[in-house]
Design a protein around this motif. Structure first.
Motif, PDB file in Angstrom:
ATOM      1  N   VAL A 108     -22.839   7.451  12.891  1.00  0.00           N
ATOM      2  CA  VAL A 108     -23.891   8.289  13.463  1.00  0.00           C
ATOM      3  C   VAL A 108     -23.527   8.641  14.894  1.00  0.00           C
ATOM      4  CG1 VAL A 108     -25.808   7.483  12.052  1.00  0.00           C
ATOM      5  CG2 VAL A 108     -25.192   6.208  14.082  1.00  0.00           C
ATOM      6  N   SER A 109     -23.748   9.877  15.251  1.00  0.00           N
ATOM      7  CA  SER A 109     -23.487  10.322  16.602  1.00  0.00           C
ATOM      8  C   SER A 109     -24.508   9.732  17.554  1.00  0.00           C
ATOM      9  CB  SER A 109     -23.572  11.855  16.654  1.00  0.00           C
ATOM     10  OG  SER A 109     -23.656  12.308  17.981  1.00  0.00           O
ATOM     11  N   LYS A 110     -24.141   9.639  18.828  1.00  0.00           N
ATOM     12  CA  LYS A 110     -25.084   9.135  19.805  1.00  0.00           C
ATOM     13  C   LYS A 110     -25.981  10.253  20.328  1.00  0.00           C
ATOM     14  CE  LYS A 110     -21.770   5.634  21.174  1.00  0.00           C
ATOM     15  NZ  LYS A 110     -20.629   5.419  22.029  1.00  0.00           N
ATOM     16  N   SER A 111     -25.758  11.481  19.897  1.00  0.00           N
ATOM     17  CA  SER A 111     -26.616  12.569  20.345  1.00  0.00           C
ATOM     18  C   SER A 111     -28.009  12.411  19.759  1.00  0.00           C
ATOM     19  CB  SER A 111     -26.023  13.922  19.933  1.00  0.00           C
ATOM     20  OG  SER A 111     -25.953  14.004  18.535  1.00  0.00           O
ATOM     21  N   GLU A 112     -29.001  12.925  20.439  1.00  0.00           N
ATOM     22  CA  GLU A 112     -30.401  12.716  20.055  1.00  0.00           C
ATOM     23  C   GLU A 112     -30.684  13.188  18.638  1.00  0.00           C
ATOM     24  OE1 GLU A 112     -33.999  11.147  20.599  1.00  0.00           O
ATOM     25  OE2 GLU A 112     -32.563  11.255  22.240  1.00  0.00           O
ATOM     26  N   GLU A 113     -30.121  14.340  18.258  1.00  0.00           N
ATOM     27  CA  GLU A 113     -30.445  14.872  16.947  1.00  0.00           C
ATOM     28  C   GLU A 113     -29.823  14.059  15.823  1.00  0.00           C
ATOM     29  OE1 GLU A 113     -26.965  17.309  18.595  1.00  0.00           O
ATOM     30  OE2 GLU A 113     -28.835  16.421  19.295  1.00  0.00           O
ATOM     31  N   ASP A 114     -28.792  13.261  16.119  1.00  0.00           N
ATOM     32  CA  ASP A 114     -28.118  12.513  15.076  1.00  0.00           C
ATOM     33  C   ASP A 114     -28.545  11.047  15.021  1.00  0.00           C
ATOM     34  OD1 ASP A 114     -26.703  14.628  14.159  1.00  0.00           O
ATOM     35  OD2 ASP A 114     -24.928  14.240  15.371  1.00  0.00           O
ATOM     36  N   MET A 115     -29.361  10.598  15.953  1.00  0.00           N
ATOM     37  CA  MET A 115     -29.845   9.222  15.905  1.00  0.00           C
ATOM     38  C   MET A 115     -30.860   9.132  14.776  1.00  0.00           C
ATOM     39  SD  MET A 115     -28.283   7.349  18.009  1.00  0.00           S
ATOM     40  CE  MET A 115     -29.325   5.912  18.047  1.00  0.00           C
ATOM     41  N   VAL A 116     -30.493   8.450  13.696  1.00  0.00           N
ATOM     42  CA  VAL A 116     -31.284   8.476  12.468  1.00  0.00           C
ATOM     43  C   VAL A 116     -32.383   7.427  12.499  1.00  0.00           C
ATOM     44  CG1 VAL A 116     -31.187   8.312   9.960  1.00  0.00           C
ATOM     45  CG2 VAL A 116     -29.243   9.247  11.225  1.00  0.00           C
ATOM     46  N   ASP A 117     -33.608   7.850  12.277  1.00  0.00           N
ATOM     47  CA  ASP A 117     -34.735   6.933  12.119  1.00  0.00           C
ATOM     48  C   ASP A 117     -34.841   6.598  10.633  1.00  0.00           C
ATOM     49  OD1 ASP A 117     -37.110   5.641  11.838  1.00  0.00           O
ATOM     50  OD2 ASP A 117     -38.318   7.095  12.945  1.00  0.00           O
ATOM     51  N   SER A 118     -34.547   5.341  10.295  1.00  0.00           N
ATOM     52  CA  SER A 118     -34.484   4.972   8.884  1.00  0.00           C
ATOM     53  C   SER A 118     -35.818   5.178   8.180  1.00  0.00           C
ATOM     54  CB  SER A 118     -34.052   3.503   8.736  1.00  0.00           C
ATOM     55  OG  SER A 118     -34.992   2.644   9.356  1.00  0.00           O
ATOM     56  N   SER A 119     -36.920   5.141   8.919  1.00  0.00           N
ATOM     57  CA  SER A 119     -38.224   5.298   8.277  1.00  0.00           C
ATOM     58  C   SER A 119     -38.441   6.727   7.788  1.00  0.00           C
ATOM     59  CB  SER A 119     -39.340   4.921   9.256  1.00  0.00           C
ATOM     60  OG  SER A 119     -39.404   5.841  10.327  1.00  0.00           O
ATOM     61  N   LYS A 120     -37.596   7.678   8.268  1.00  0.00           N
ATOM     62  CA  LYS A 120     -37.753   9.068   7.866  1.00  0.00           C
ATOM     63  C   LYS A 120     -36.660   9.515   6.898  1.00  0.00           C
ATOM     64  CE  LYS A 120     -39.973  10.263  12.246  1.00  0.00           C
ATOM     65  NZ  LYS A 120     -39.879  11.066  13.484  1.00  0.00           N
ATOM     66  N   GLN A 121     -35.832   8.569   6.447  1.00  0.00           N
ATOM     67  CA  GLN A 121     -34.767   8.916   5.521  1.00  0.00           C
ATOM     68  C   GLN A 121     -35.318   9.449   4.207  1.00  0.00           C
ATOM     69  OE1 GLN A 121     -31.113   8.646   5.354  1.00  0.00           O
ATOM     70  NE2 GLN A 121     -31.647   9.050   7.474  1.00  0.00           N
ATOM     71  N   LYS A 122     -34.574  10.388   3.616  1.00  0.00           N
ATOM     72  CA  LYS A 122     -34.924  10.844   2.285  1.00  0.00           C
ATOM     73  C   LYS A 122     -34.641   9.725   1.295  1.00  0.00           C
ATOM     74  CE  LYS A 122     -33.697  15.645   3.218  1.00  0.00           C
ATOM     75  NZ  LYS A 122     -32.784  16.745   2.829  1.00  0.00           N
ATOM     76  N   GLY A 123     -35.184   9.835   0.109  1.00  0.00           N
ATOM     77  CA  GLY A 123     -34.905   8.858  -0.921  1.00  0.00           C
ATOM     78  C   GLY A 123     -36.049   7.898  -1.163  1.00  0.00           C
ATOM     79  N   ARG A 124     -37.096   7.998  -0.378  1.00  0.00           N
ATOM     80  CA  ARG A 124     -38.314   7.216  -0.558  1.00  0.00           C
ATOM     81  C   ARG A 124     -38.103   5.706  -0.481  1.00  0.00           C
ATOM     82  NH1 ARG A 124     -40.529   8.608  -5.926  1.00  0.00           N
ATOM     83  NH2 ARG A 124     -38.375   9.017  -6.501  1.00  0.00           N
ATOM     84  N   ILE A 125     -37.098   5.286   0.255  1.00  0.00           N
ATOM     85  CA  ILE A 125     -36.949   3.853   0.488  1.00  0.00           C
ATOM     86  C   ILE A 125     -36.758   3.621   1.984  1.00  0.00           C
ATOM     87  CG2 ILE A 125     -35.901   3.491  -1.779  1.00  0.00           C
ATOM     88  CD1 ILE A 125     -33.215   3.114  -0.360  1.00  0.00           C
ATOM     89  N   LYS A 126     -37.076   2.423   2.422  1.00  0.00           N
ATOM     90  CA  LYS A 126     -36.799   2.041   3.809  1.00  0.00           C
ATOM     91  C   LYS A 126     -36.167   0.660   3.794  1.00  0.00           C
ATOM     92  CE  LYS A 126     -41.304   0.005   5.035  1.00  0.00           C
ATOM     93  NZ  LYS A 126     -42.429   0.072   6.003  1.00  0.00           N
ATOM     94  N   HIS A 127     -35.543   0.298   4.918  1.00  0.00           N
ATOM     95  CA  HIS A 127     -34.824  -0.971   4.995  1.00  0.00           C
ATOM     96  C   HIS A 127     -35.145  -1.666   6.313  1.00  0.00           C
ATOM     97  CE1 HIS A 127     -31.991   0.784   7.906  1.00  0.00           C
ATOM     98  NE2 HIS A 127     -31.976   1.856   7.123  1.00  0.00           N
ATOM     99  N   ASN A 128     -34.691  -2.900   6.455  1.00  0.00           N
ATOM    100  CA  ASN A 128     -35.007  -3.659   7.666  1.00  0.00           C
ATOM    101  C   ASN A 128     -33.779  -3.937   8.521  1.00  0.00           C
ATOM    102  OD1 ASN A 128     -33.665  -5.741   6.327  1.00  0.00           O
ATOM    103  ND2 ASN A 128     -35.548  -6.757   5.666  1.00  0.00           N
ATOM    104  N   PHE A 129     -32.726  -3.121   8.381  1.00  0.00           N
ATOM    105  CA  PHE A 129     -31.517  -3.310   9.171  1.00  0.00           C
ATOM    106  C   PHE A 129     -31.612  -2.545  10.483  1.00  0.00           C
ATOM    107  CE2 PHE A 129     -30.161  -3.869   4.749  1.00  0.00           C
ATOM    108  CZ  PHE A 129     -29.554  -5.114   4.839  1.00  0.00           C
ATOM    109  N   SER A 130     -30.789  -2.945  11.433  1.00  0.00           N
ATOM    110  CA  SER A 130     -30.677  -2.219  12.695  1.00  0.00           C
ATOM    111  C   SER A 130     -29.215  -2.229  13.114  1.00  0.00           C
ATOM    112  CB  SER A 130     -31.559  -2.874  13.781  1.00  0.00           C
ATOM    113  OG  SER A 130     -31.176  -4.216  14.009  1.00  0.00           O
ATOM    114  N   GLY A 131     -28.904  -1.523  14.188  1.00  0.00           N
ATOM    115  CA  GLY A 131     -27.538  -1.507  14.689  1.00  0.00           C
ATOM    116  C   GLY A 131     -26.570  -0.869  13.722  1.00  0.00           C
ATOM    117  N   LYS A 132     -25.354  -1.392  13.673  1.00  0.00           N
ATOM    118  CA  LYS A 132     -24.302  -0.771  12.870  1.00  0.00           C
ATOM    119  C   LYS A 132     -24.616  -0.825  11.376  1.00  0.00           C
ATOM    120  CE  LYS A 132     -21.236  -4.785  12.327  1.00  0.00           C
ATOM    121  NZ  LYS A 132     -19.825  -5.244  12.399  1.00  0.00           N
ATOM    122  N   LYS A 133     -25.289  -1.895  10.932  1.00  0.00           N
ATOM    123  CA  LYS A 133     -25.619  -1.970   9.508  1.00  0.00           C
ATOM    124  C   LYS A 133     -26.645  -0.901   9.128  1.00  0.00           C
ATOM    125  CE  LYS A 133     -24.409  -6.797   8.731  1.00  0.00           C
ATOM    126  NZ  LYS A 133     -24.825  -8.110   8.190  1.00  0.00           N
TER     127      LYS A 133
END
Length: 321
Positions: A108-133
């Motif tokens: 993932v890029s460090k630019s603002e538009e590429d910082m991915v919020d996992s809670s908004k990911q497509k696929g209707r699932i969320k996870h509890n990881f942070s950082g590189k994972k």
């Protein structure tokens, strides 16, 4: 009885709340560049501790306190990544913790538009990881969606299978130097049958010579250095020259000439998905997690369900929203 903090969080059903607070802390620090200092406490400190833990830094405690132990963990991370060992949180450390492979290509890029919020990911699932994972998981979810795998049970099962195999950290096959000889004989059978215990003990201490022997004719290998060159790598331990060629062609990369590319997180992700995703229409029809887990565990292991319990445990890191 002593209960670990993460177990306590799960016991009270607070994981979603805590992960949300950590995400908010990371976003806040990214915008303001106001990082915790020694002696501080709170969720900003917890967020840094969680990232350090995700990078595999031993001894990290998620206590929200920037104490001596946290400073030591930061110094250990800085030492491993070639950063200045200040024991402090600065731009260099923070940006490194948010990347997949610091000082190299990141998922993932460090630019603002590429910082991915996992809670908004497509696929209707969320996870509890942070950082590189988290970045690896988000990338895998995005790739699954693009491949047409949108069934949440399939997505969770694929991710759980990859996690149990690699912990979302692509790596080369480990040395067998400390593995008991009887275990090696069980794994490699007739490939080491001709060796005495003394010969096997000597051979396993030299990883290159060991892999040259046990993989000398595996999946298209032609002896010489092939066993070493095309030993297991990536999320699912891709092995053998013909497999490197096959999956290289599928993803458009020359893996035969550059086998270490398989340990790049992006490439490891694409290879693992190419291996696990066989029939999108079938896989989008799963109606429960148990059936999906059984399908992918069997597919990954060549028909065995011996790792099913492990995959079920890993699946608890995901939920359908």
């Amino acid at each position: 009885m002593k209960i670990l903090l993460e177990q306590f969080i799960d016991l009270l059903g607070l994981r979603g709340f805590v992960e949300g607070k950590i995400q908010s802390s990371l976003e806040g620090m990214k915008k303001t560049k106001n990082y915790p200092k020694f002696g501080d406490s709170g969720f900003n400190v917890t967020a840094i501790q969680k990232l350090l833990k995700d990078f595999g830094i031993s001894g990290v405690r998620l206590n929200g306190k920037f104490d001596d132990d946290t400073r030591k963990s930061i110094k250990k991370y800085q030492n491993e990544k070639g950063l200045k060992e200040s024991g402090e949180i600065d731009d260099e450390l923070f940006n490194s913790l948010l990347s997949i492979t610091p000082n190299s290509a990141t998922i993932v890029s460090k630019s603002e538009e590429d910082m991915v919020d996992s809670s908004k990911q497509k696929g209707r699932i969320k996870h509890n990881f942070s950082g590189k994972k988290a970045a690896v998981v988000n990338y895998l979810i995005d790739k699954m969606n693009k491949m047409g795998v949108t069934n949440p049970y399939a997505q969770i099962s694929i991710l759980s299978t990859i996690e149990k195999e690699s912990g979302f950290t692509p790596q080369s096959e480990s040395s067998y130097s400390e593995t008991p000889n009887n275990r090696i004989r069980n794994i490699f059978g007739k490939r080491v049958k001709h060796l005495t215990d003394d010969q096997l003990t000597k051979l396993k201490k030299d990883p290159k010579e060991f892999f040259k022997l046990v993989y000398s004719t595996t999946s298209g290998n032609q002896g010489n250095d092939d066993g070493w060159m095309y030993r297991g790598r990536g999320f699912n331990q891709l092995t053998g020259k013909s497999n490197y060629a096959k999956y290289g062609n599928l993803i458009g990369k020359d893996l035969v000439s550059n086998p270490d590319l398989v340990n790049d997180p992006k490439i490891a992700s694409e290879i693992a998905l190419r291996f696990l995703v066989k029939d999108v229409n079938k896989e989008n029809n799963f109606s429960n997690l148990d059936d999906a887990l059984k399908y992918y565990v069997k597919l990954n292991s060549g028909g065995s369900l011996r790792d099913l319990d492990v995959a079920k445990q890993k699946s608890k890191n995901f939920e359908i929203v």
